[in-house]
Enzyme design. Structure first.
Site, PDB file in Angstrom:
ATOM      1  N   GLN A 184    -113.101  20.919  16.722  1.00 57.58           N
ATOM      2  CA  GLN A 184    -112.919  20.120  17.932  1.00 57.58           C
ATOM      3  C   GLN A 184    -112.669  18.681  17.529  1.00 57.58           C
ATOM      4  OE1 GLN A 184    -116.105  22.048  20.979  1.00 57.58           O
ATOM      5  NE2 GLN A 184    -116.148  19.862  20.872  1.00 57.58           N
ATOM      6  N   HIS A 193    -128.170  13.281  18.484  1.00 60.61           N
ATOM      7  CA  HIS A 193    -127.766  14.652  18.770  1.00 60.61           C
ATOM      8  C   HIS A 193    -127.643  15.511  17.506  1.00 60.61           C
ATOM      9  CE1 HIS A 193    -125.517  12.372  22.120  1.00 60.61           C
ATOM     10  NE2 HIS A 193    -126.679  12.775  22.589  1.00 60.61           N
ATOM     11  N   LYS A 203    -119.598  16.297  11.150  1.00 64.69           N
ATOM     12  CA  LYS A 203    -118.820  15.360  11.961  1.00 64.69           C
ATOM     13  C   LYS A 203    -118.142  14.348  11.043  1.00 64.69           C
ATOM     14  CE  LYS A 203    -122.198  15.337  15.736  1.00 64.69           C
ATOM     15  NZ  LYS A 203    -123.082  14.508  16.562  1.00 64.69           N
ATOM     16  N   TYR A 246    -114.352  11.485  16.955  1.00 63.05           N
ATOM     17  CA  TYR A 246    -115.116  12.422  16.135  1.00 63.05           C
ATOM     18  C   TYR A 246    -114.267  13.654  15.875  1.00 63.05           C
ATOM     19  CZ  TYR A 246    -119.145  10.798  19.124  1.00 63.05           C
ATOM     20  OH  TYR A 246    -120.073  10.116  19.862  1.00 63.05           O
TER      21      TYR A 246
END
Length: 192
Positions: free
Chosen positions: A46, A62, A72, A132
């Site tokens: 993503q 998170h 990430k 990200y």
């Protein structure tokens, strides 16, 4: 790209190798081969962007549990952020240690966040954008978080918090669920 490993094994600061001329510069921001050469296997599942309208906005801390643990690659494309990551790998000698780094539109530095780390940031300027690249899909059933002000973590935010989501404010202190975090973040679970 220039890769600098931090004190948290597997977490890297990535600076651009800028090729400048009269037009400005060109730089590669991601290359699977270069990441692999540093032992990083970031497969991008993503790509996300976040606009932080107000200085002091805080997002985090998170993380997702295995088998949906996420790596990430975070970069600030406009404005500036203080980015903080916390090592949640129970077997790690740096368990619960953190690093912080300023990412901004001028340095164009990126932070590679390994799986099984908590991540959060605070906008240092109004109208700050972040980008990200995520190594795993968002999985609501696997998500959790740490309190940004948990005294056990000792995170230092440079500004008073101006905006924060109700969900992020509701994260429990680590002392209330650390055994669960350790169990769910263990190597045995991550390898399954």
């Amino acid at each position: 790209m220039f890769f600098t490993e931090t004190k948290l094994k597997g977490a890297f600061i990535i600076d651009l190798d800028r090729k400048a001329d009269e037009r400005g510069f060109f730089a590669r921001a991601f290359c699977q081969n270069e990441f692999r050469a540093h032992g990083l296997n970031l497969v991008i599942a993503q790509a996300n962007v976040a606009l932080n309208a107000k200085r002091g906005t805080l997002r985090g801390m998170h993380f997702q549990y295995p088998p949906a643990a996420e790596s990430k690659l975070v970069r600030c494309t406009r404005g500036a952020i203080l980015d903080i990551i916390v090592d949640l790998r129970p077997e790690s000698p740096t368990y619960l240690e953190h690093i912080s780094i300023e990412l901004n539109e001028d340095n164009m530095t990126a932070l590679y966040v390994p799986e099984r780390f908590a991540h959060g940031f605070q906008a240092l300027r109004d109208s700050t954008d972040t980008s990200y690249q995520m190594g795993e899909f968002y999985t609501p059933s696997a998500e959790d978080g740490l309190r940004h002000d948990d005294p056990r973590l000792g995170l230092k935010w440079p500004l008073p918090v101006s905006v924060m989501s109700p969900k992020d404010r509701a994260f429990r202190p680590l002392r209330e669920y650390e055994d669960e975090v350790k169990r769910r973040m263990s190597l045995a679970v991550a390898a399954a």
